[in-house]
Write an enzyme that holds these catalytic residues in place. Sequence first.
Site, PDB file in Angstrom:
ATOM      1  N   THR A  65       0.853  -1.193   0.000  1.00  0.00           N
ATOM      2  CA  THR A  65       0.000   0.000   0.000  1.00  0.00           C
ATOM      3  C   THR A  65       0.888   1.241   0.000  1.00  0.00           C
ATOM      4  OG1 THR A  65      -0.255   0.307   2.390  1.00  0.00           O
ATOM      5  CG2 THR A  65      -1.713  -1.319   1.342  1.00  0.00           C
TER       6      THR A  65
ATOM      7  N   SER B  66       4.754   5.675  -4.580  1.00  0.00           N
ATOM      8  CA  SER B  66       5.683   6.744  -4.201  1.00  0.00           C
ATOM      9  C   SER B  66       6.698   6.222  -3.180  1.00  0.00           C
ATOM     10  CB  SER B  66       4.891   7.907  -3.584  1.00  0.00           C
ATOM     11  OG  SER B  66       5.751   8.982  -3.262  1.00  0.00           O
ATOM     12  N   GLY B  67       7.849   6.863  -3.135  1.00  0.00           N
ATOM     13  CA  GLY B  67       8.800   6.690  -2.036  1.00  0.00           C
ATOM     14  C   GLY B  67       9.149   5.250  -1.687  1.00  0.00           C
TER      15      GLY B  67
ATOM     16  N   GLY C 232       7.304   2.762  -0.675  1.00  0.00           N
ATOM     17  CA  GLY C 232       6.429   1.736  -1.244  1.00  0.00           C
ATOM     18  C   GLY C 232       6.781   1.411  -2.681  1.00  0.00           C
TER      19      GLY C 232
ATOM     20  N   TYR D 212       0.207  11.316  14.482  1.00  0.00           N
ATOM     21  CA  TYR D 212       1.026  10.438  13.619  1.00  0.00           C
ATOM     22  C   TYR D 212       1.889   9.497  14.468  1.00  0.00           C
ATOM     23  CZ  TYR D 212       4.847   9.363  10.275  1.00  0.00           C
ATOM     24  OH  TYR D 212       5.789   8.747   9.487  1.00  0.00           O
TER      25      TYR D 212
HETATM   26  N1  LIG Z   1      10.219   9.479   4.505  1.00  0.00           N
HETATM   27  C1  LIG Z   1      10.463   9.461   5.804  1.00  0.00           C
HETATM   28  O1  LIG Z   1      11.334  10.193   6.284  1.00  0.00           O
HETATM   29  C2  LIG Z   1       9.693   8.529   6.711  1.00  0.00           C
HETATM   30  C3  LIG Z   1      10.119   8.423   8.043  1.00  0.00           C
HETATM   31  C4  LIG Z   1       9.440   7.575   8.893  1.00  0.00           C
HETATM   32  C5  LIG Z   1       8.368   6.841   8.438  1.00  0.00           C
HETATM   33  N2  LIG Z   1       7.974   6.956   7.144  1.00  0.00           N
HETATM   34  C6  LIG Z   1       6.835   6.136   6.711  1.00  0.00           C
HETATM   35  O2  LIG Z   1       7.151   5.492   5.495  1.00  0.00           O
HETATM   36  C7  LIG Z   1       5.946   5.205   4.795  1.00  0.00           C
HETATM   37  C8  LIG Z   1       6.087   5.623   3.352  1.00  0.00           C
HETATM   38  O3  LIG Z   1       6.295   7.035   3.303  1.00  0.00           O
HETATM   39  P1  LIG Z   1       7.198   7.738   2.199  1.00  0.00           P
HETATM   40  O4  LIG Z   1       8.238   8.505   2.910  1.00  0.00           O
HETATM   41  O5  LIG Z   1       7.583   6.772   1.164  1.00  0.00           O
HETATM   42  O6  LIG Z   1       6.159   8.842   1.685  1.00  0.00           O
HETATM   43  P2  LIG Z   1       5.381   9.035   0.296  1.00  0.00           P
HETATM   44  O7  LIG Z   1       6.378   9.090  -0.794  1.00  0.00           O
HETATM   45  O8  LIG Z   1       4.471  10.184   0.512  1.00  0.00           O
HETATM   46  O9  LIG Z   1       4.529   7.703   0.223  1.00  0.00           O
HETATM   47  C9  LIG Z   1       3.345   7.560   0.965  1.00  0.00           C
HETATM   48  C10 LIG Z   1       2.423   6.715   0.159  1.00  0.00           C
HETATM   49  O10 LIG Z   1       1.222   6.479   0.888  1.00  0.00           O
HETATM   50  C11 LIG Z   1       0.155   6.651   0.002  1.00  0.00           C
HETATM   51  N3  LIG Z   1      -1.062   6.992   0.733  1.00  0.00           N
HETATM   52  C12 LIG Z   1      -1.240   7.941   1.668  1.00  0.00           C
HETATM   53  N4  LIG Z   1      -2.502   7.941   2.098  1.00  0.00           N
HETATM   54  C13 LIG Z   1      -3.128   6.947   1.413  1.00  0.00           C
HETATM   55  C14 LIG Z   1      -4.431   6.433   1.416  1.00  0.00           C
HETATM   56  N5  LIG Z   1      -5.386   6.931   2.208  1.00  0.00           N
HETATM   57  N6  LIG Z   1      -4.729   5.408   0.587  1.00  0.00           N
HETATM   58  C15 LIG Z   1      -3.793   4.883  -0.223  1.00  0.00           C
HETATM   59  N7  LIG Z   1      -2.528   5.326  -0.261  1.00  0.00           N
HETATM   60  C16 LIG Z   1      -2.210   6.348   0.538  1.00  0.00           C
HETATM   61  C17 LIG Z   1       0.587   7.762  -0.950  1.00  0.00           C
HETATM   62  O11 LIG Z   1      -0.149   7.704  -2.151  1.00  0.00           O
HETATM   63  P3  LIG Z   1      -1.035   8.965  -2.647  1.00  0.00           P
HETATM   64  O12 LIG Z   1      -0.124  10.137  -2.615  1.00  0.00           O
HETATM   65  O13 LIG Z   1      -1.441   8.548  -4.025  1.00  0.00           O
HETATM   66  O14 LIG Z   1      -2.157   9.035  -1.682  1.00  0.00           O
HETATM   67  C18 LIG Z   1       2.029   7.380  -1.155  1.00  0.00           C
HETATM   68  O15 LIG Z   1       2.140   6.405  -2.156  1.00  0.00           O
HETATM   69  C19 LIG Z   1       4.831   5.906   5.562  1.00  0.00           C
HETATM   70  O16 LIG Z   1       4.188   4.948   6.384  1.00  0.00           O
HETATM   71  C20 LIG Z   1       5.577   6.916   6.409  1.00  0.00           C
HETATM   72  O17 LIG Z   1       4.864   7.246   7.583  1.00  0.00           O
HETATM   73  C21 LIG Z   1       8.622   7.775   6.260  1.00  0.00           C
END
Ligand SMILES: NC(=O)c1ccc[n+]([C@@H]2O[C@H](COP(=O)([O-])OP(=O)(O)OC[C@H]3O[C@@H](n4cnc5c(N)ncnc54)[C@H](OP(=O)(O)O)[C@@H]3O)[C@@H](O)[C@H]2O)c1
Length: 252
Positions: free
Chosen positions: A13, A17-18, A20, A151
Amino acid sequence: MEQKLLGKTALITGGNSGIGLATARLFRDHGAQVVITGREAATLQQSRELLGGEALVLQRDMGRLDDIELTMADIKQRFGKLDIVFANAAIARPAPFALIDEAHFDDIAGVDFKGVFFTLQKALPLLQEGASLMVTTSISNQKGSPNFSVYAACKAALRSLVQTLSLELADRGIRVNAISPGPIDTPGFGRWEVPDDVVQAARLEFERKSPFKRFGTAEEVARVALFLACADSSYVAGTEIVVDGAISTALL
Ligand SMILES: NC(=O)c1ccc[n+]([C@@H]2O[C@H](COP(=O)([O-])OP(=O)(O)OC[C@H]3O[C@@H](n4cnc5c(N)ncnc54)[C@H](OP(=O)(O)O)[C@@H]3O)[C@@H](O)[C@H]2O)c1
């Protein structure tokens, strides 16, 4: 190259992006049939092109029960089973505790906790013996994180959930684990609906505090997801792997 996920079906899920998307690409390269979900049409289309025609790319809001059920129905129809679930979709939006209203709380908790909870639950009928379930937490779940109260609490709830589910599902041979990223360079970092200079200041502060003096990459997290998804981690369950370049161990 040895393919570690040959014959496996994986749902990721937030796979558009990122972290995933990097994970979906790596799982595909290791022979898995991948299913990704996201909401934004443009990045879903780009991901479809990157992942190739075999991937099932679904526009779904994983904070909604009906969308989660529809996702599982599509997977059942196309593949008939699931071996790996990476419940990774989340949103982060900072706000001072005193200003958080019910709508803000429900938005964040609806995706980051409720959505993940029901993604794992609704996957159960499709899961095979030896399946691997993973959630993405965050180092903010073990540390104080000002302005990220909802969060961080949701991520802590996921850490707890992983422990409980790993016991409940062990008799089916299902392993449940969490990956806890530190600062990772993704489109999501800083997608906080705040001015750019606030994001830039946070970025510089993380780089300064990082023992490695840099952000992690989405690929560095994806490789940990691969480890947890495949048989290399067959005795790893109920735990959280921190991927943060040691930033969370620093005193100051
Ligand atoms: N990057 C960091 O520094 C960091 C640090 C700690 C934890 N994390 C965790 O890592 C995970 C991935 O984050 P990322 O950094 O890769 O950010 P990201 O690039 O924004 O990816 C987040 C993904 O979640 C999807 N998403 C959000 N809400 C959604 C919904 N309601 N239904 C379906 N898809 C949804 C977004 O798709 P859409 O945009 O299409 O909705 C996007 O594909 C998250 O759980 C985040 O909390 C990230």
